[in-house]
Design a protein around this motif. Structure first.
Motif, PDB file in Angstrom:
ATOM      1  N   GLY A 151     -59.934  16.793  47.395  1.00  0.00           N
ATOM      2  CA  GLY A 151     -58.613  16.182  47.400  1.00  0.00           C
ATOM      3  C   GLY A 151     -58.439  15.188  46.264  1.00  0.00           C
ATOM      4  N   LEU A 152     -59.489  14.406  45.991  1.00  0.00           N
ATOM      5  CA  LEU A 152     -59.431  13.466  44.863  1.00  0.00           C
ATOM      6  C   LEU A 152     -59.345  14.205  43.534  1.00  0.00           C
ATOM      7  CD1 LEU A 152     -62.020  10.681  45.819  1.00  0.00           C
ATOM      8  CD2 LEU A 152     -59.538  10.480  45.654  1.00  0.00           C
ATOM      9  N   LEU A 153     -60.043  15.353  43.455  1.00  0.00           N
ATOM     10  CA  LEU A 153     -59.996  16.149  42.233  1.00  0.00           C
ATOM     11  C   LEU A 153     -58.572  16.647  41.974  1.00  0.00           C
ATOM     12  CD1 LEU A 153     -61.610  17.427  39.922  1.00  0.00           C
ATOM     13  CD2 LEU A 153     -62.028  19.400  41.404  1.00  0.00           C
ATOM     14  N   ILE A 154     -57.916  17.090  43.026  1.00  0.00           N
ATOM     15  CA  ILE A 154     -56.513  17.525  42.885  1.00  0.00           C
ATOM     16  C   ILE A 154     -55.640  16.354  42.447  1.00  0.00           C
ATOM     17  CG2 ILE A 154     -54.489  18.306  44.188  1.00  0.00           C
ATOM     18  CD1 ILE A 154     -56.411  19.981  45.902  1.00  0.00           C
ATOM     19  N   LEU A 229     -70.133  17.766  42.845  1.00  0.00           N
ATOM     20  CA  LEU A 229     -69.507  18.192  41.595  1.00  0.00           C
ATOM     21  C   LEU A 229     -68.030  17.785  41.547  1.00  0.00           C
ATOM     22  CD1 LEU A 229     -71.041  21.779  41.170  1.00  0.00           C
ATOM     23  CD2 LEU A 229     -71.609  19.704  39.878  1.00  0.00           C
ATOM     24  N   ALA A 230     -67.325  18.035  42.649  1.00  0.00           N
ATOM     25  CA  ALA A 230     -65.897  17.695  42.683  1.00  0.00           C
ATOM     26  C   ALA A 230     -65.702  16.185  42.554  1.00  0.00           C
ATOM     27  CB  ALA A 230     -65.268  18.201  43.984  1.00  0.00           C
ATOM     28  N   GLY A 231     -66.522  15.411  43.260  1.00  0.00           N
ATOM     29  CA  GLY A 231     -66.400  13.964  43.186  1.00  0.00           C
ATOM     30  C   GLY A 231     -66.708  13.432  41.794  1.00  0.00           C
ATOM     31  N   THR A 232     -67.726  14.022  41.140  1.00  0.00           N
ATOM     32  CA  THR A 232     -68.103  13.573  39.796  1.00  0.00           C
ATOM     33  C   THR A 232     -66.998  13.875  38.788  1.00  0.00           C
ATOM     34  OG1 THR A 232     -70.439  13.949  40.299  1.00  0.00           O
ATOM     35  CG2 THR A 232     -69.828  13.786  37.970  1.00  0.00           C
ATOM     36  N   VAL A 233     -66.488  15.107  38.835  1.00  0.00           N
ATOM     37  CA  VAL A 233     -65.413  15.483  37.903  1.00  0.00           C
ATOM     38  C   VAL A 233     -64.165  14.650  38.157  1.00  0.00           C
ATOM     39  CG1 VAL A 233     -63.892  17.361  37.176  1.00  0.00           C
ATOM     40  CG2 VAL A 233     -66.302  17.826  37.645  1.00  0.00           C
ATOM     41  N   ALA A 234     -63.848  14.420  39.438  1.00  0.00           N
ATOM     42  CA  ALA A 234     -62.663  13.622  39.768  1.00  0.00           C
ATOM     43  C   ALA A 234     -62.805  12.199  39.236  1.00  0.00           C
ATOM     44  CB  ALA A 234     -62.449  13.603  41.282  1.00  0.00           C
ATOM     45  N   ALA A 235     -63.997  11.618  39.377  1.00  0.00           N
ATOM     46  CA  ALA A 235     -64.208  10.239  38.918  1.00  0.00           C
ATOM     47  C   ALA A 235     -64.078  10.136  37.406  1.00  0.00           C
ATOM     48  CB  ALA A 235     -65.586   9.760  39.364  1.00  0.00           C
ATOM     49  N   ARG A 236     -64.544  11.178  36.679  1.00  0.00           N
ATOM     50  CA  ARG A 236     -64.506  11.132  35.212  1.00  0.00           C
ATOM     51  C   ARG A 236     -63.137  11.465  34.639  1.00  0.00           C
ATOM     52  NH1 ARG A 236     -70.312  13.884  33.404  1.00  0.00           N
ATOM     53  NH2 ARG A 236     -71.647  12.224  34.244  1.00  0.00           N
ATOM     54  N   SER A 237     -62.343  12.221  35.390  1.00  0.00           N
ATOM     55  CA  SER A 237     -61.050  12.652  34.841  1.00  0.00           C
ATOM     56  C   SER A 237     -59.874  11.917  35.462  1.00  0.00           C
ATOM     57  CB  SER A 237     -60.872  14.162  35.056  1.00  0.00           C
ATOM     58  OG  SER A 237     -60.958  14.487  36.434  1.00  0.00           O
ATOM     59  N   PHE A 238     -60.143  10.996  36.370  1.00  0.00           N
ATOM     60  CA  PHE A 238     -59.041  10.344  37.069  1.00  0.00           C
ATOM     61  C   PHE A 238     -58.250   9.449  36.124  1.00  0.00           C
ATOM     62  CE2 PHE A 238     -56.768   7.761  40.093  1.00  0.00           C
ATOM     63  CZ  PHE A 238     -56.521   8.643  41.118  1.00  0.00           C
ATOM     64  N   ARG A 239     -56.934   9.542  36.223  1.00  0.00           N
ATOM     65  CA  ARG A 239     -56.047   8.711  35.421  1.00  0.00           C
ATOM     66  C   ARG A 239     -55.370   7.698  36.339  1.00  0.00           C
ATOM     67  NH1 ARG A 239     -52.012  11.309  34.625  1.00  0.00           N
ATOM     68  NH2 ARG A 239     -52.486  13.116  35.899  1.00  0.00           N
ATOM     69  N   TRP A 240     -55.441   6.460  35.934  1.00  0.00           N
ATOM     70  CA  TRP A 240     -54.820   5.422  36.755  1.00  0.00           C
ATOM     71  C   TRP A 240     -53.309   5.374  36.547  1.00  0.00           C
ATOM     72  CZ3 TRP A 240     -58.174   4.437  40.163  1.00  0.00           C
ATOM     73  CH2 TRP A 240     -59.523   4.335  39.843  1.00  0.00           C
ATOM     74  N   GLU A 241     -52.812   5.897  35.425  1.00  0.00           N
ATOM     75  CA  GLU A 241     -51.373   5.864  35.156  1.00  0.00           C
ATOM     76  C   GLU A 241     -50.844   7.278  34.953  1.00  0.00           C
ATOM     77  OE1 GLU A 241     -50.100   3.066  32.202  1.00  0.00           O
ATOM     78  OE2 GLU A 241     -51.908   1.864  32.448  1.00  0.00           O
TER      79      GLU A 241
END
Length: 241
Positions: A151-154, A229-241
């Motif tokens: 869900g975070l990845l999405i 894997l999903a959590g790692t990718v989500a953390a690295r690609s997450f945009r705050w804005e």
């Protein structure tokens, strides 16, 4: 951190529809199904279990899928779209704590829903408590965290809340199907059952920890790896804005 979790939990409780579907609906569905006499009779197709026994594992999938793939990405994407994360990034409180708080809310709500399903099943219909309680808790934890990571990845990849909702709905339907929610798993072709056993949230491992001989490490491990894997990718690609 406790203050953020308490605030997010309060906001969660202010959404009655979310609380009902995530926490209460699986138990209500169990009560409705259990009210049908034929579904309370042991059947050879279920290994001499009743339908409500064999379907119990799928009930917890409803809570996992809703919390991880419906509530979480919609909430986080909405926070980003409304500028909540951007405003938090200008304060000493890092927005990452808000994501951790969302996971904590999912864990609390999930624990309440799972406990309610177990209590309803045991007290009303005599469904066995988990034969492997420690493994059962661990498998549920892995499954819920993995779907929350997806869900975070999405939420990380979707440009806005509307797109996040669309992507999450597709994955939600897939998880519910292979989890045996729409169609009981015994009615699915064997190949689909095997696929469902190994896809998050590892419903086969949940069922085995509850009423079988114990969860498969392979099934649980695959779900855990997907979650990491999903959590790692989500953390690295997450945009705050």
């Amino acid at each position: 951190m406790k203050t953020i979790i308490k605030t997010e939990w309060t906001l969660f409780l202010r959404e009655p529809a979310t609380v009902v579907f995530a926490v209460l609906f699986p138990s209500l569905l169990l009560v409705v199904l259990g009210a049908i006499p034929a579904l309370r009779q042991p059947q050879p197709d279920f290994g001499n279990l009743r339908f409500i026994d064999s379907y119990a594992g799928s009930l917890v999938v409803i809570t996992m899928a809703f919390l991880g793939l419906n509530r979480l990405p919609a909430t986080v994407a909405g926070y980003r779209e409304n500028g909540v994360l951007r405003r938090m990034s200008t304060t000493p409180v890092h927005p990452g704590r808000l994501l951790v708080a969302q996971l904590a809310v999912n864990l609390i709500a999930g624990a309440a829903a799972f406990a309610l399903v177990l209590a309803t099943g045991r007290l009303v219909f005599g469904i066995e408590l988990p034969r492997h309680p420690v493994s059962f808790v661990l498998v549920l934890l892995v499954g819920l965290l993995t779907l929350s990571a997806l869900g975070l990845l999405i939420a990380a990849w979707a440009p806005n809340a509307r797109v996040a909702g669309g992507l999450a709905t597709v994955l939600f339907l897939v998880v519910m199907f292979f989890g045996g929610v729409y169609l009981p798993r015994f009615m699915l072709p064997e190949v689909l059952v095997v696929i469902g056993d190994h896809l998050p949230p590892a419903v086969g491992a949940i069922q085995s920890a509850w009423l079988g001989t114990g969860p498969s490490l392979v099934q649980t491990g695959i779900t855990a790896v997907i979650g990491v894997l999903a959590g790692t990718v989500a953390a690295r690609s997450f945009r705050w804005e």
